[in-house]
Design a protein around this motif. Structure first.
Motif, PDB file in Angstrom:
ATOM      1  N   TYR A  48     -23.266 -57.597  -7.879  1.00  0.00           N
ATOM      2  CA  TYR A  48     -23.398 -56.578  -6.780  1.00  0.00           C
ATOM      3  C   TYR A  48     -22.505 -57.437  -5.815  1.00  0.00           C
ATOM      4  O   TYR A  48     -22.371 -58.588  -5.441  1.00  0.00           O
ATOM      5  CB  TYR A  48     -24.793 -56.783  -6.196  1.00  0.00           C
ATOM      6  CG  TYR A  48     -25.037 -55.866  -4.884  1.00  0.00           C
ATOM      7  CD1 TYR A  48     -24.951 -54.650  -4.781  1.00  0.00           C
ATOM      8  CD2 TYR A  48     -25.258 -56.387  -3.646  1.00  0.00           C
ATOM      9  CE1 TYR A  48     -25.172 -53.728  -3.884  1.00  0.00           C
ATOM     10  CE2 TYR A  48     -25.408 -56.013  -2.535  1.00  0.00           C
ATOM     11  CZ  TYR A  48     -25.390 -54.674  -2.626  1.00  0.00           C
ATOM     12  OH  TYR A  48     -25.457 -53.925  -1.510  1.00  0.00           O
ATOM     13  N   THR A  50     -21.245 -56.965  -1.453  1.00  0.00           N
ATOM     14  CA  THR A  50     -21.430 -56.095  -0.145  1.00  0.00           C
ATOM     15  C   THR A  50     -20.601 -56.798   0.955  1.00  0.00           C
ATOM     16  O   THR A  50     -20.330 -57.979   0.944  1.00  0.00           O
ATOM     17  CB  THR A  50     -22.902 -56.071   0.360  1.00  0.00           C
ATOM     18  OG1 THR A  50     -22.895 -55.630   1.528  1.00  0.00           O
ATOM     19  CG2 THR A  50     -23.521 -57.550   0.442  1.00  0.00           C
ATOM     20  N   ARG A  72     -16.721 -50.664   5.360  1.00  0.00           N
ATOM     21  CA  ARG A  72     -17.899 -50.987   5.047  1.00  0.00           C
ATOM     22  C   ARG A  72     -17.830 -50.829   3.461  1.00  0.00           C
ATOM     23  O   ARG A  72     -17.645 -49.725   3.220  1.00  0.00           O
ATOM     24  CB  ARG A  72     -19.145 -50.537   5.521  1.00  0.00           C
ATOM     25  CG  ARG A  72     -20.531 -50.968   4.903  1.00  0.00           C
ATOM     26  CD  ARG A  72     -21.864 -50.463   5.483  1.00  0.00           C
ATOM     27  NE  ARG A  72     -22.863 -51.042   5.094  1.00  0.00           N
ATOM     28  CZ  ARG A  72     -24.116 -50.426   5.150  1.00  0.00           C
ATOM     29  NH1 ARG A  72     -24.482 -49.314   6.036  1.00  0.00           N
ATOM     30  NH2 ARG A  72     -25.314 -51.093   4.652  1.00  0.00           N
ATOM     31  N   ARG A  74     -19.420 -51.374  -0.738  1.00  0.00           N
ATOM     32  CA  ARG A  74     -20.628 -52.000  -1.530  1.00  0.00           C
ATOM     33  C   ARG A  74     -20.310 -51.497  -2.846  1.00  0.00           C
ATOM     34  O   ARG A  74     -19.348 -50.688  -3.169  1.00  0.00           O
ATOM     35  CB  ARG A  74     -21.867 -50.966  -1.302  1.00  0.00           C
ATOM     36  CG  ARG A  74     -22.275 -51.136   0.164  1.00  0.00           C
ATOM     37  CD  ARG A  74     -23.096 -52.433   0.327  1.00  0.00           C
ATOM     38  NE  ARG A  74     -23.657 -52.531   1.643  1.00  0.00           N
ATOM     39  CZ  ARG A  74     -23.068 -52.935   2.658  1.00  0.00           C
ATOM     40  NH1 ARG A  74     -21.805 -53.253   2.767  1.00  0.00           N
ATOM     41  NH2 ARG A  74     -23.899 -53.002   3.905  1.00  0.00           N
ATOM     42  N   SER A  76     -21.621 -52.118  -7.159  1.00  0.00           N
ATOM     43  CA  SER A  76     -22.627 -52.538  -8.180  1.00  0.00           C
ATOM     44  C   SER A  76     -21.919 -52.406  -9.537  1.00  0.00           C
ATOM     45  O   SER A  76     -21.330 -51.369 -10.111  1.00  0.00           O
ATOM     46  CB  SER A  76     -24.182 -51.720  -8.196  1.00  0.00           C
ATOM     47  OG  SER A  76     -23.788 -50.259  -8.564  1.00  0.00           O
TER      48      SER A  76
END
Length: 274
Positions: A48, A50, A72, A74, A76
């Motif tokens: 993961y 971030t 931003r 993110r 996975s």
């Protein structure tokens, strides 16, 4: 004590420390993992990431404006890493992933970039050849070299795509001490934006066996694509659950503004064959 007696003793201490911390295998690209002759390592894991201020440029995403912004990010990712020890000096690796990633547009970005870009699918697919060039001995460290090849994937996607072949040679140095094993490695890679070869990712790593079942690894790494403004601190542990079956956890913390804020990894390792 005579010098002739001290030198063999030092060699024995160094060899014993190496066997305790890492074993006799060739270092792999995974922190704290070595693969021995005839051994097959299978390591599926989840990662993961971030980052609250990921740097991006709308022009590179297909939206015209040549200016850097911070959005931003993110992701996975499910990954499969496999390594095999061909001999006591040669090993091969393969790694592939499936990834889901999002990038939220910066509030001050006036380009036509969508407020959110979201992509999923096959991630990087790469292979490596790893070679022990010089075995560690009294008064000298171990030297190893490697060649990493990443194939083009998802060439029509801007977040998870890799449109080019990447070939990254590199080398490293390993030295065992009574207090742990130190490894330094560096790669050379082609910068497709600037069209030149750069020094690539660099790391200083520490490995220590804390008990018969637990090994600790620490690393300071960065410099990918020649940038000196993305460095991470990585801490990890490998815990033997049963004979030939391990739990592996690594946690990366970004140390600079352009680094990924947080990137944990959790998986298992099977040791087969030997």
């Amino acid at each position: 004590m005579r010098v002739s007696r001290i030198l063999p003793l030092l060699a024995f201490v160094s060899t014993a420390a190496a066997a305790q911390d890492r074993g006799p295998g060739v270092p792999t690209s995974r922190f704290g993992m070595y693969v021995a002759r005839g051994e097959l390592l299978v390591n599926p894991f989840f990662a993961y990431a971030t980052d609250h201020n990921r740097e991006y440029q709308p022009a590179k995403l297909g939206y015209g404006l040549v200016q850097d912004y911070r959005g931003r990010f993110r992701s996975s990712e499910g990954l499969l890493f496999v390594a095999y020890g061909v001999t006591d000096w040669l090993a091969v690796e393969f790694e592939a992933s499936r990834i889901h990633a999002t990038l939220d547009k910066a509030p001050n970005d006036t380009s036509a970039t969508p407020s959110r870009i979201e992509e999923a699918g096959l991630g990087d697919v790469e292979g490596q050849v790893r070679m022990r060039l010089l075995r560690e001995g009294s008064g000298r460290p171990e030297l190893f070299g490697f060649l990493e090849v990443t194939i083009p994937t998802q060439t029509n996607k801007v977040l998870i795509g890799n449109p080019d072949w990447d070939v990254r040679p590199g080398f490293g140095i390993v030295r065992a001490f009574p207090w742990g094993t130190m490894t330094t490695r560096i790669t050379v890679e082609y910068n497709h934006d600037d069209r030149l070869w750069d020094l690539g990712e660099f790391s200083i790593e520490y490995l220590k066996r804390l008990s018969p079942a637990v090994r600790l690894n620490l690393a300071f790494e960065g410099g990918e694509t020649g940038a000196m403004d993305e460095w991470d601190l990585v801490a990890g542990v490998r815990w033997r659950i049963r004979d030939r079956f391990f739990l592996k956890f690594d946690n990366a913390i970004g140390l600079m503004s352009k680094s990924t804020d947080w990137a944990p990894e959790l998986g298992v390792v099977w040791s087969l064959g030997r």
